[in-house]
Design a protein around this motif. Structure first.
Motif, mmCIF file in Angstrom:
data_model
loop_
_atom_site.group_PDB
_atom_site.id
_atom_site.type_symbol
_atom_site.label_atom_id
_atom_site.label_comp_id
_atom_site.label_asym_id
_atom_site.label_seq_id
_atom_site.Cartn_x
_atom_site.Cartn_y
_atom_site.Cartn_z
ATOM 1 N N HIS A 72 0.842 -1.261 -0.030
ATOM 2 C CA HIS A 72 0.075 0.034 0.099
ATOM 3 C C HIS A 72 1.001 1.326 0.028
ATOM 4 C CE1 HIS A 72 -3.923 -1.786 0.630
ATOM 5 N NE2 HIS A 72 -3.363 -2.737 1.153
ATOM 6 N N ALA A 73 1.682 1.426 0.953
ATOM 7 C CA ALA A 73 2.565 2.546 1.131
ATOM 8 C C ALA A 73 3.466 2.654 -0.280
ATOM 9 C CB ALA A 73 3.432 2.515 2.305
ATOM 10 N N ALA A 74 4.088 1.778 -0.792
ATOM 11 C CA ALA A 74 4.734 2.090 -1.900
ATOM 12 C C ALA A 74 4.185 2.205 -3.153
ATOM 13 C CB ALA A 74 5.564 0.635 -2.154
ATOM 14 N N ILE A 100 10.914 -2.281 -4.950
ATOM 15 C CA ILE A 100 11.595 -3.376 -4.700
ATOM 16 C C ILE A 100 10.797 -4.135 -3.799
ATOM 17 C CG2 ILE A 100 13.669 -4.944 -4.270
ATOM 18 C CD1 ILE A 100 15.375 -2.414 -4.813
ATOM 19 N N ASP A 105 9.612 -7.968 -2.099
ATOM 20 C CA ASP A 105 9.700 -9.784 -2.104
ATOM 21 C C ASP A 105 8.761 -10.543 -2.496
ATOM 22 O OD1 ASP A 105 8.344 -9.076 0.284
ATOM 23 O OD2 ASP A 105 9.983 -9.994 1.593
ATOM 24 N N ARG A 108 -4.312 -5.381 0.893
ATOM 25 C CA ARG A 108 -4.192 -6.507 1.802
ATOM 26 C C ARG A 108 -5.605 -7.032 2.593
ATOM 27 N NH1 ARG A 108 0.769 -8.755 2.615
ATOM 28 N NH2 ARG A 108 1.896 -6.985 1.708
ATOM 29 N N PRO A 109 -6.603 -5.782 2.870
ATOM 30 C CA PRO A 109 -7.589 -6.055 3.621
ATOM 31 C C PRO A 109 -8.586 -7.201 3.095
ATOM 32 C CG PRO A 109 -7.449 -3.791 3.704
ATOM 33 C CD PRO A 109 -6.330 -4.225 2.796
ATOM 34 N N LEU A 169 -7.901 -9.791 1.966
ATOM 35 C CA LEU A 169 -7.078 -11.300 2.180
ATOM 36 C C LEU A 169 -8.171 -11.980 3.276
ATOM 37 C CD1 LEU A 169 -3.238 -10.752 2.428
ATOM 38 C CD2 LEU A 169 -4.744 -11.370 0.194
ATOM 39 N N SER A 170 -8.701 -11.333 4.162
ATOM 40 C CA SER A 170 -9.168 -12.242 5.190
ATOM 41 C C SER A 170 -10.844 -12.043 4.962
ATOM 42 C CB SER A 170 -9.077 -11.664 6.766
ATOM 43 O OG SER A 170 -8.941 -10.138 6.654
ATOM 44 N N THR A 178 9.147 0.931 2.997
ATOM 45 C CA THR A 178 7.827 0.647 3.178
ATOM 46 C C THR A 178 7.630 -0.911 3.382
ATOM 47 O OG1 THR A 178 7.260 0.354 1.019
ATOM 48 C CG2 THR A 178 7.174 2.565 1.597
ATOM 49 N N ARG A 216 -1.065 -13.370 6.075
ATOM 50 C CA ARG A 216 -0.381 -11.916 5.677
ATOM 51 C C ARG A 216 -0.535 -11.538 4.348
ATOM 52 N NH1 ARG A 216 -0.077 -7.042 8.294
ATOM 53 N NH2 ARG A 216 1.142 -5.632 7.263
ATOM 54 N N GLU A 270 -12.449 -11.978 11.231
ATOM 55 C CA GLU A 270 -12.791 -11.854 9.929
ATOM 56 C C GLU A 270 -12.879 -13.178 9.169
ATOM 57 O OE1 GLU A 270 -10.483 -8.681 8.217
ATOM 58 O OE2 GLU A 270 -11.954 -6.940 9.183
ATOM 59 N N ASN A 329 8.779 -4.668 10.304
ATOM 60 C CA ASN A 329 10.209 -5.088 9.668
ATOM 61 C C ASN A 329 11.059 -3.942 9.656
ATOM 62 O OD1 ASN A 329 9.206 -7.711 8.791
ATOM 63 N ND2 ASN A 329 8.119 -6.594 7.045
ATOM 64 N N LEU A 360 16.297 -3.995 8.788
ATOM 65 C CA LEU A 360 17.177 -3.174 7.935
ATOM 66 C C LEU A 360 17.408 -1.886 8.272
ATOM 67 C CD1 LEU A 360 15.543 -4.009 3.891
ATOM 68 C CD2 LEU A 360 17.778 -4.756 4.938
ATOM 69 N N GLY A 399 3.806 3.612 6.400
ATOM 70 C CA GLY A 399 3.143 2.569 6.391
ATOM 71 C C GLY A 399 3.236 1.964 7.891
ATOM 72 N N VAL A 405 -4.498 0.925 6.164
ATOM 73 C CA VAL A 405 -4.204 1.240 4.850
ATOM 74 C C VAL A 405 -4.366 2.998 4.746
ATOM 75 C CG1 VAL A 405 -5.402 1.297 2.671
ATOM 76 C CG2 VAL A 405 -5.121 -0.745 3.844
HETATM 77 C C1 LIG Z 1 -5.765 -10.003 6.506
HETATM 78 C C2 LIG Z 1 -5.498 -8.649 6.924
HETATM 79 C C3 LIG Z 1 -6.618 -7.730 6.848
HETATM 80 C C4 LIG Z 1 -6.479 -6.276 7.252
HETATM 81 N N1 LIG Z 1 -7.653 -5.594 7.116
HETATM 82 C C5 LIG Z 1 -7.465 -4.259 7.210
HETATM 83 C C6 LIG Z 1 -8.644 -3.521 7.273
HETATM 84 O O1 LIG Z 1 -9.850 -4.084 7.042
HETATM 85 N N2 LIG Z 1 -8.354 -2.111 7.235
HETATM 86 C C7 LIG Z 1 -7.198 -1.533 7.239
HETATM 87 O O2 LIG Z 1 -6.915 -0.353 7.364
HETATM 88 N N3 LIG Z 1 -6.223 -2.334 7.326
HETATM 89 C C8 LIG Z 1 -6.157 -3.764 7.344
HETATM 90 N N4 LIG Z 1 -5.065 -4.414 7.318
HETATM 91 C C9 LIG Z 1 -3.899 -3.695 7.559
HETATM 92 C C10 LIG Z 1 -3.241 -3.312 6.355
HETATM 93 O O3 LIG Z 1 -3.276 -4.181 5.285
HETATM 94 C C11 LIG Z 1 -1.988 -2.656 6.386
HETATM 95 O O4 LIG Z 1 -2.055 -1.666 7.283
HETATM 96 C C12 LIG Z 1 -1.082 -2.230 5.124
HETATM 97 O O5 LIG Z 1 -0.910 -3.433 4.133
HETATM 98 C C13 LIG Z 1 0.168 -1.733 5.466
HETATM 99 O O6 LIG Z 1 0.723 -1.212 4.017
HETATM 100 P P1 LIG Z 1 2.190 -1.151 4.037
HETATM 101 O O7 LIG Z 1 2.718 -0.754 2.699
HETATM 102 O O8 LIG Z 1 2.589 -0.186 5.076
HETATM 103 O O9 LIG Z 1 3.058 -2.741 4.533
HETATM 104 P P2 LIG Z 1 2.750 -4.031 4.096
HETATM 105 O O10 LIG Z 1 1.517 -4.172 3.419
HETATM 106 O O11 LIG Z 1 2.809 -4.957 5.492
HETATM 107 O O12 LIG Z 1 3.855 -4.441 2.775
HETATM 108 C C14 LIG Z 1 5.176 -4.374 3.122
HETATM 109 C C15 LIG Z 1 5.732 -5.373 1.877
HETATM 110 O O13 LIG Z 1 7.339 -5.325 1.943
HETATM 111 C C16 LIG Z 1 7.622 -6.269 1.902
HETATM 112 N N5 LIG Z 1 9.034 -6.550 2.269
HETATM 113 C C17 LIG Z 1 9.428 -6.424 3.698
HETATM 114 N N6 LIG Z 1 10.811 -6.480 3.923
HETATM 115 C C18 LIG Z 1 11.364 -6.431 2.744
HETATM 116 C C19 LIG Z 1 12.710 -6.389 2.171
HETATM 117 N N7 LIG Z 1 13.710 -6.511 2.977
HETATM 118 N N8 LIG Z 1 12.693 -6.538 0.823
HETATM 119 C C20 LIG Z 1 11.706 -6.244 -0.052
HETATM 120 N N9 LIG Z 1 10.426 -6.367 0.392
HETATM 121 C C21 LIG Z 1 10.177 -6.413 1.629
HETATM 122 C C22 LIG Z 1 6.557 -7.247 2.658
HETATM 123 O O14 LIG Z 1 6.790 -8.531 2.311
HETATM 124 C C23 LIG Z 1 5.196 -6.646 1.845
HETATM 125 O O15 LIG Z 1 4.946 -7.279 0.687
HETATM 126 C C24 LIG Z 1 -5.319 -5.809 7.138
HETATM 127 C C25 LIG Z 1 -4.038 -6.673 7.002
HETATM 128 C C26 LIG Z 1 -4.135 -8.237 6.992
HETATM 129 C C27 LIG Z 1 -2.931 -8.814 6.926
#
Ligand SMILES: Cc1cc2nc3c(=O)[nH]c(=O)nc-3n(C[C@H](O)[C@H](O)[C@H](O)COP(=O)(O)OP(=O)(O)OC[C@H]3O[C@@H](n4cnc5c(N)ncnc54)[C@H](O)[C@@H]3O)c2cc1C
Length: 409
Positions: free
Chosen positions: A14-16, A35, A37, A45-46, A48-49, A109, A131, A160, A245, A248, A277, A296
């Motif tokens: 999401h953040a990226a 980049i 993984d 991601r929401p 997913l569940s 992110t 996840r 959920e 995470n 790093l 994020g 999100v």
């Molecule tokens: C099942 C589920 C249901 C959810 N439901 C809700 C909801 O209803 N409402 C809501 O607001 N939020 C919900 N969330 C939370 C929401 O999904 C997160 O807040 C959101 O995904 C955060 O986004 P992000 O980009 O910060 O990080 P993330 O989504 O965690 O993504 C980080 C990414 O970075 C990758 N990464 C990590 N380290 C490295 C590395 N060293 N090199 C390369 N890649 C790397 C990870 O694999 C991942 O793909 C839910 C989450 C889950 C799992």
């Protein structure tokens, strides 16, 4: 801005997705490389569940943007690639495959990863965490033949997941170690409400019960609990929270606590490195506190903040936290942070109905609202909190008082 400048974003979710596109929209002319993984384009991601697990949406329908939109914005997506180190002196990142890439600005992110349950058997076949898409695809495959599931963890994701599996006909039991489900995030009245609805929908809820081991049996799995009977199941899904995470960043010498510390522009302790994020530990001026959010809207807003600062149009981050959760026919929308509340006012029929709102107060101050199938309450609460309009608990408690008249005189 010189074309040669480069931005690298680590993590592709999401953040990226937001940061990369916002950078282009804000006029960044240099390269942008994301980049991640996971081997898939950034996806919501929401679901997913929710809809993805219950089979109502396919993977193409949960992508944040189609591949073409990154290509059109000249954003390079390096997917299925893990970053293993950051060298701040030479301004490079190292990938697992041994590639070294230079950055002028780096954006972290990396989000969060699941917390593992520290009991024997948590790694057995047919025991799952939830996840990413790979997790859910494995769960969906098992759901095709499974008849019984135990969910360990009665938080939003656990509940959920329970709802999604129940809708697909499985017999589902939720184990919650604390005295009530949703204890960490909501008021007792909400826990009681969600317990009632889950029971009405056929889910079994066991509170104050921990899993101490998971065993393989001839017919499936056995969850060993502190209570008298153990639980046999075809599959077990564990949802007990996540861990940011930060490794790093910590190894690169950035300031890290419960998340990567960032200022109001999402800059880390190195001004050329930003974070956005779930991975950030940030200040929220509306609540005058540091927090880490798993939401999100937060990932999206922080992504915009990063892009604005890098393109010299700084706009400090000060957004109202908000969230949602979908279970059965319940649409929960949450605005604000209820942490530290000392009073709750309920509007609507929480005892028998499925539509109401819970308004949280600390002393005279309105903190947050949880609205279940009550979008007007959610919007009213969200707008009031964003504008700093305080609400009057006594007026709110009067069912005859229309919402707009419930503001503090
Ligand atoms: C099942 C589920 C249901 C959810 N439901 C809700 C909801 O209803 N409402 C809501 O607001 N939020 C919900 N969330 C939370 C929401 O999904 C997160 O807040 C959101 O995904 C955060 O986004 P992000 O980009 O910060 O990080 P993330 O989504 O965690 O993504 C980080 C990414 O970075 C990758 N990464 C990590 N380290 C490295 C590395 N060293 N090199 C390369 N890649 C790397 C990870 O694999 C991942 O793909 C839910 C989450 C889950 C799992």
């Amino acid at each position: 801005m010189p074309k040669s400048k480069s931005v690298i974003i680590i993590g592709a979710s999401h953040a990226a997705a937001q940061t990369s596109v916002s950078l282009r929209q804000a006029g960044w002319e240099g390269t942008i490389t994301v980049i991640g993984d996971e081997a898939v384009l950034p996806y919501h991601r929401p679901p997913l569940s929710k809809d993805f697990l219950s089979g109502q949406k396919a993977i193409d329908e949960i992508l944040i943007r189609p591949a073409e939109s990154y290509a059109a914005a000249n954003i390079e997506m390096k997917l299925g690639v893990r970053v293993t180190a950051i060298d701040r002196t030479n301004k490079t990142v190292q990938t697992e495959a041994g590639e070294t890439l230079h950055y002028d600005k780096l954006i972290l992110t990396m989000g969060a990863r699941i917390r593992r349950l520290p009991v024997p058997g948590e790694g057995l076949e047919n025991v799952y965490y939830l996840r990413d898409t790979a997790d859910v695809l494995a769960i969906k495959k098992k759901v095709e033949t499974a008849k019984t599931a135990v969910i360990i963890g009665g938080g939003y994701i656990g509940l959920e997941t329970a709802a999604s599996l129940r809708k697909q006909g499985l017999a589902v039991t939720v184990l919650e170690a604390m005295p009530r489900i949703l204890q960490r995030v909501t008021a007792p009245q909400l826990s009681t409400f969600y317990k009632r609805v889950h029971i009405e929908e056929g889910v079994k809820i066991l509170e104050n019960v921990s899993a101490s081991a998971i065993q393989k049996t001839e017919t499936g799995l056995n969850v060993v609990t502190g209570c008298e009977q153990n639980l046999a199941a075809d599959m077990v899904i564990i949802g007990i929270g996540v861990i940011p995470n930060v490794e790093l960043a910590a190894e690169a010498g950035l300031t890290v606590g419960n998340g990567i510390e960032v200022n109001e522009f999402c800059q880390t302790s190195d001004p050329d490195i930003y974070a956005a994020g779930d991975v950030t530990w940030h200040y929220n001026g509306l609540y005058d506190t540091h927090i880490r959010l798993e939401s999100v809207p937060n990932a999206t807003e922080q992504g915009k903040t990063v892009a604005a600062h890098i393109t010299s149009k700084p706009k400090s981050y000060n957004s109202l936290p908000w969230f949602w959760s979908d279970q059965f026919d319940l649409k929960l929308q949450i605005a604000g942070l209820s942490t530290g509340y000392d009073a709750v006012v309920i509007r609507g029929n929480i005892e028998q109905g499925r539509s109401f709102a819970a308004y949280y107060f600390k002393g005279d101050r309105f903190l947050a609202v949880d609205a279940v199938n009550a979008p007007r309450d959610f919007m009213f609460g969200k707008i009031s909190l964003t504008k700093g309009v305080n609400l009057d608990p006594a007026l709110l408690a009067d069912a005859e008082c229309v919402l707009k008249n419930c503001v503090m005189p």
